[in-house]
Scaffold this motif. Structure first.
Motif, PDB file in Angstrom:
ATOM      1  N   LYS A  45      37.415  30.516  29.792  1.00 16.57           N
ATOM      2  CA  LYS A  45      36.239  29.653  30.100  1.00 16.57           C
ATOM      3  C   LYS A  45      35.818  31.189  31.257  1.00 16.57           C
ATOM      4  CE  LYS A  45      38.813  27.388  33.657  1.00 16.57           C
ATOM      5  NZ  LYS A  45      38.632  26.473  34.646  1.00 16.57           N
ATOM      6  N   SER A  46      36.685  32.542  31.461  1.00 18.83           N
ATOM      7  CA  SER A  46      36.315  32.726  32.150  1.00 18.83           C
ATOM      8  C   SER A  46      36.752  34.529  32.204  1.00 18.83           C
ATOM      9  CB  SER A  46      36.334  32.234  34.156  1.00 18.83           C
ATOM     10  OG  SER A  46      37.184  32.954  34.435  1.00 18.83           O
ATOM     11  N   GLN A  75      33.405  30.881  44.878  1.00 16.12           N
ATOM     12  CA  GLN A  75      32.821  30.349  43.051  1.00 16.12           C
ATOM     13  C   GLN A  75      33.846  31.200  42.353  1.00 16.12           C
ATOM     14  OE1 GLN A  75      28.827  31.625  42.718  1.00 16.12           O
ATOM     15  NE2 GLN A  75      28.031  30.211  44.564  1.00 16.12           N
ATOM     16  N   GLU A 123      37.073  29.472  41.932  1.00 20.38           N
ATOM     17  CA  GLU A 123      36.734  28.188  41.072  1.00 20.38           C
ATOM     18  C   GLU A 123      36.957  28.494  39.931  1.00 20.38           C
ATOM     19  OE1 GLU A 123      35.832  23.899  40.356  1.00 20.38           O
ATOM     20  OE2 GLU A 123      36.623  24.845  42.624  1.00 20.38           O
ATOM     21  N   ALA A 124      36.547  29.565  39.155  1.00 22.34           N
ATOM     22  CA  ALA A 124      36.255  29.758  38.354  1.00 22.34           C
ATOM     23  C   ALA A 124      37.333  30.554  37.160  1.00 22.34           C
ATOM     24  CB  ALA A 124      35.170  31.363  38.169  1.00 22.34           C
ATOM     25  N   ASP A 125      38.564  30.630  37.973  1.00 19.37           N
ATOM     26  CA  ASP A 125      39.929  31.092  37.226  1.00 19.37           C
ATOM     27  C   ASP A 125      40.143  32.509  37.011  1.00 19.37           C
ATOM     28  OD1 ASP A 125      41.221  28.555  38.222  1.00 19.37           O
ATOM     29  OD2 ASP A 125      40.896  27.101  36.016  1.00 19.37           O
TER      30      ASP A 125
END
Length: 180
Positions: A16-17, A58, A61-63
């Motif tokens: 996801k990141s 951020q 939060e985005a791992d």
């Protein structure tokens, strides 16, 4: 990353990141290197702490698993230690990429207290070549920096920006770094 970790990551259906980001956190630099690709300079402004903290939030939060702080020269940011501490405190491994000019025992002590994972020092060739690219008498300080980080127990790496002016010194540069 070991083989098992690499195989495990390959089996993931998607991420996801990104796993790692390299963040040019500032364009302010204390050198004017011939081969600079970031257009960094001494006249650049230091970004506002609050805006950088919002970006860091951020990222967390985005791992993202790891952040490499670069620039310019990240040690010119008076709050770099806070960024490292916040990231590491949230499970994000950190590294800095530095030219080494601002590194001394006091700086390294603060970086150790901030839990910095990795220090990367720019070594662009043997003394004559490095100084030609970065500035007079910069090589000696970079090598001292390398030793200070290693002595402090911080994982230390060298980075070489390869150009037509130094590609012929890759092996020699590697040997210099192993001896440092």
């Amino acid at each position: 990353m070991n083989t098992t970790e690499h195989i495990t990551l390959q089996k993931l259906p998607y991420l996801k990141s990104p796993l790692t980001i390299f963040w040019e956190v500032s364009s302010k630099c204390n050198l004017n290197c011939l081969h600079c690709y970031t257009n960094s300079s001494k006249i650049q402004a230091i970004p506002a702490r609050d805006s950088i903290l919002k970006i860091l939030a951020q990222i967390i939060e985005a791992d993202i698993l790891a952040i490499g702080f670069g620039g310019g020269e990240p040690l010119l940011l008076p709050y770099i230690y806070d960024l490292i501490c916040i990231a590491e405190g949230n499970g994000v491994k950190t590294s800095i990429s530095t030219n080494g000019l601002l590194v001394n025992e006091k700086t390294v002590k603060k970086l150790v207290q901030s839990n910095l994972s990795i220090a990367q020092i720019s070594i662009d060739g043997p003394k004559k070549n490095h100084d030609q690219l970065r500035g007079k008498d910069v090589f000696k300080k970079a090598i001292q920096c390398f030793r200070i980080f290693k002595d402090a127990g911080i994982e230390t790496r060298a980075a070489m920006t390869v150009t037509k002016l130094n590609y012929m010194y890759i092996k020699e540069t590697s040997d210099i770094c192993f001896k440092a």
